[in-house]
Structure formats: C-alpha cells, structure tokens
Design an enzyme around this catalytic site. Structure first.
Site, PDB file in Angstrom:
ATOM      1  N   ALA A  15       0.855  -1.186   0.000  1.00 12.90           N
ATOM      2  CA  ALA A  15       0.000   0.000   0.000  1.00 12.90           C
ATOM      3  C   ALA A  15       0.890   1.235   0.000  1.00 12.90           C
ATOM      4  O   ALA A  15       1.633   1.477   0.952  1.00 12.90           O
ATOM      5  CB  ALA A  15      -0.894  -0.005   1.233  1.00 12.90           C
ATOM      6  N   SER A  17       1.026   5.294  -0.262  1.00 11.74           N
ATOM      7  CA  SER A  17       0.273   6.546  -0.197  1.00 11.74           C
ATOM      8  C   SER A  17       0.970   7.690  -0.908  1.00 11.74           C
ATOM      9  O   SER A  17       0.368   8.742  -1.125  1.00 11.74           O
ATOM     10  CB  SER A  17       0.067   6.938   1.268  1.00 11.74           C
ATOM     11  N   GLY A  18       2.240   7.493  -1.257  1.00 18.21           N
ATOM     12  CA  GLY A  18       3.029   8.581  -1.818  1.00 18.21           C
ATOM     13  C   GLY A  18       3.889   9.281  -0.789  1.00 18.21           C
ATOM     14  O   GLY A  18       4.713  10.125  -1.134  1.00 18.21           O
ATOM     15  N   GLY A  19       3.721   8.932   0.489  1.00 14.46           N
ATOM     16  CA  GLY A  19       4.532   9.500   1.554  1.00 14.46           C
ATOM     17  C   GLY A  19       5.824   8.726   1.750  1.00 14.46           C
ATOM     18  O   GLY A  19       6.037   7.658   1.157  1.00 14.46           O
ATOM     19  N   ILE A  20       6.660   9.230   2.633  1.00 11.98           N
ATOM     20  CA  ILE A  20       7.990   8.651   2.801  1.00 11.98           C
ATOM     21  C   ILE A  20       7.938   7.258   3.420  1.00 11.98           C
ATOM     22  O   ILE A  20       8.708   6.368   3.036  1.00 11.98           O
ATOM     23  CB  ILE A  20       8.903   9.587   3.626  1.00 11.98           C
ATOM     24  N   CYS A 111     -11.139   2.485   9.040  1.00  4.39           N
ATOM     25  CA  CYS A 111     -10.679   2.288   7.674  1.00  4.39           C
ATOM     26  C   CYS A 111      -9.702   1.117   7.593  1.00  4.39           C
ATOM     27  O   CYS A 111      -9.806   0.276   6.700  1.00  4.39           O
ATOM     28  CB  CYS A 111     -10.020   3.565   7.158  1.00  4.39           C
ATOM     29  N   CYS A 208      -8.066  11.975   6.242  1.00  2.00           N
ATOM     30  CA  CYS A 208      -7.883  12.139   4.797  1.00  2.00           C
ATOM     31  C   CYS A 208      -9.035  12.880   4.139  1.00  2.00           C
ATOM     32  O   CYS A 208      -8.827  13.609   3.169  1.00  2.00           O
ATOM     33  CB  CYS A 208      -7.648  10.783   4.133  1.00  2.00           C
TER      34      CYS A 208
END
Length: 387
Positions: A15, A17-20, A111, A208
């Site tokens: 998964a 998320s585009g985060g670090i 979630c 989010c």
C-alpha cells in the site's frame, strides 16, 4: 525487478500513499528480494465535498504520482484502486452517525479494519500476491497459534494502536517492514537512495477526507439542515444548572476546552454530551476523571479471549496519543470492563481502547461508556471489582 530471489521471498502488494514511510517500505522489500507490486488507494475526493482547502494527503493527485514515480524508478508495477464508494458507505457514514449520536469517532481505525486491509487482500488475490505490506510502525509475529501485533521500535511513531482491529486472517499475510526502524532511519534510507523530495515532503496528520481539519464544517456540509436542527442547545453543569447556549451538541467533544464560546470564571471542559436533549455538560478538569469504562465490539490479539482469566493487568490506551494507563481487564461475554488503577481523564465514547501486555497488543474495542467518580480499582478487593 529482482527475479532471482522473488520465488523464495514471494510477491507482495504494498500500500503506497506517496509518503515517505510507505515508499521506503516498498523500496526495502524490493531490495530484500520480494516481488513488489505497488497499490495506491483513492478513498476520497475532497473537492466534491465543498471543502475550502486544496486536496492533500494520500488521496491527492500529487501523492498518487509520487507513489507511481517510485515504482517506475525501481521497475515494479503500480496500480490505483478506487474505493471511494465503499469508503464513503462505511467510514464516512459511520463518522457522521457517531457525531450525531454524541460520540467521537476514530475513522482511521475503522478504515484499517474494514476497508484498507479487505481491499488490499482482494487485490492481492487477484494479482497473485502472497503478502500485503504497509508503512506502519508496528510489528507482527506468529506465536502459539496467534498472530500478535506489537509496538514499533520507534515508540514516538508507533502505530499499533490503529491496528488492533485487523483480523487474524489478515495479519497472517501482513508485513510491516518499518517495525524495527526509527523515523530518523527512514529519512536516512530515503536520502541514501536519492529520494530527496520524499525527505522534504511535509507529513499529513489530518483525517484524509477532512484536510482542513474542520470536522464541524464537514458535518454541516454533509448533513442538510443540521445547524438549524441542533442550534440553541443548553450548556449545563452536572447538577442541571443551565449556563448558556451552544451551537449544537455534534460540534463538541469530550475534553474540549477551547472554542466553547462561554466564560465561567474557571477553565471549563466538556465532560458529557447528551444528544437526546441537545445538552452539553461542562465542568472542571477533575470532572473528566474516570476510573472505569466499558469496551465493546472487541477484536482480540495475543489471546483469543480473556474470559475466565479473572482480572488481567494491562496498559490501556484510550486514544492514539495517550501514553497508556495501568488497568485491570475483565472480559464478560463480548464486553471488557476496564478498571483503571488511577483515574484517567477524558475517556471518550466512540474512541478505541487498546490493551497492551508489555509491547504486545492484547486486543481492543470501542469505548461505549465511562464511569466518573468511583474509587480506583487498586483500593478495592477483587471480589468487589468482579461482582
């Protein structure tokens, strides 16, 4: 893609998320010889809700592109899945319903439990992935027939609290590559590989679907006519004394002190919310103290059940940023009664209570109610406590 060791390590759906954190998790698994498949979940389109802030966080186009760029650079596939409908039907409807019931929800736990893991495992099966992985700071191990979640090495970033609801079946296929690392190491790993944009990217701490952090505005937009329906309710003391009027009970949370719009000559806190009468009870800090709480909708971790074990000692966290308090647990049927050794403040119905045995998650559930003003359990005989 590393094909030499993928047969022994297996294929894993990560998964991203585009985060670090999730990006480094994917990179590490790729370098360890797993056959990585990246997956970014679109959970919410904030613009459609009429928010005033630019869409940010895990659902934004920028974040999706950041996740895809990592996959392109390392040569593994990346997919986007749209789960807005199932997310909205469950998480957002629950979020709204809980506030209207006078409780304070925790959508991130919901979630994880009901949406993300299920969505990932379904896609993992479709793509032939043996495992799924996330960038959570937590660990999981198999011991005596149970999959046990434990705290991440970096306790300042530990996210085991948010994972208590993940099922045994899901944990059996879950990897947490960052569980044995500190946040500073994550930054070092990203720098070492030249991912400077990830290092400089600000982290998002908002829900989010509420990136402007204005849940009251979200409720007003979400529930037609809400303001008119709940405006003019009473602020009262515990003895029923009316202190003034408020904007509506859904716009307040247990423990809130700021933004009440009323001056009483002492620091006032929300101590109770009464949706049936549209009343918000105010008091001082001591009025927030609770020594017992009832927890339901359980998901047990280290042991399948605590029933029949008597009073079980634990550290119990009543919210994500709570350090935890010593408590005894007594499971009766599908509920756990929590008896705190010392009074804790702002126990909030709708939040999750998570029980720890040292570093391990014993289990967790949703706070249903709390008791104010009782003698701490350490002063009681066990026979009295369990009666």
């Amino acid at each position: 893609m590393n094909t030499n060791t993928s047969d022994t390590k297996g294929r894993v759906l990560v998964a991203m998320s585009g985060g670090i954190d999730s990006s480094v998790a994917a990179v590490l698994l790729h370098e360890q010889g797993y056959e990585v498949v990246g997956m970014t979940m679109k959970t919410w389109d904030y613009a459609s809700a009429g928010g005033s802030k630019k869409e940010t966080g895990c659902c934004s186009l920028d974040s999706i592109n950041d996740a895809r760029q990592i996959a392109v650079e390392l040569g593994f596939p990346h997919y986007i899945i749209d789960i807005r409908e199932e997310f909205g039907d469950f998480v957002i409807n629950n979020f709204t319903d809980e506030y209207l019931a006078g409780r304070t929800p925790n959508p991130c736990v919901l979630c994880n439990t009901h949406i993300k893991w299920d969505a990932l495992l379904r896609r993992a099966d479709q793509l032939g992935c043996r495992f799924i992985a996330t960038g959570h700071y937590a660990n999981v191990r198999h011991e005596e027939g149970r999959y046990i979640v434990s705290k991440g090495l970096d306790e300042n970033k530990d996210q085991s609290y948010a994972l208590w609801g993940v099922s045994q079946e899901s944990l059996a296929r879950t990897l947490f590559p960052l569980g044995g690392m500190r946040k500073t190491e994550i930054y070092d790993e990203a720098r070492r590989r030249g991912f400077t944009e990830l290092v400089n990217k600000p982290e998002s701490y908002e829900i989010c679907f509420i990136p402007d952090n204005d849940y009251r505005g979200f409720l007003r937009r979400r529930v037609e006519g809400l303001e008119a329906r709940v405006a003019g309710g009473e602020f009262i003391m515990r003895d029923g004394t009316v202190l003034g009027h408020h904007e509506g009970y859904p716009f307040y949370t247990i423990g809130q002190r700021k933004g009440l719009g009323i001056a009483l000559g002492f620091p006032a806190y929300v101590t109770e919310i009464r949706p049936d009468t549209n009343q918000v009870v105010l008091g001082n800090f001591d009025d927030l103290a609770s020594t017992r709480t009832l927890v339901g909708k359980l998901n047990m971790g280290k042991f399948a059940s605590l029933e029949g074990r008597g009073l079980v000692p634990s550290q119990t966290k009543i919210r994500y940023n709570h350090d935890g308090s010593p408590a005894f647990l007594e499971q009766i049927g599908d509920k756990i009664h929590v008896y705190f050794e010392q009074a804790v403040h702002a126990v909030t119905p709708g939040q999750a209570a998570v029980f720890y045995d040292g570093q391990d998650v014993l289990g967790g559930g949703w706070i249903e109610r709390h008791v104010i003003g009782e003698v701490p359990v350490s002063s009681l005989h066990p026979a009295v406590v369990t009666s």
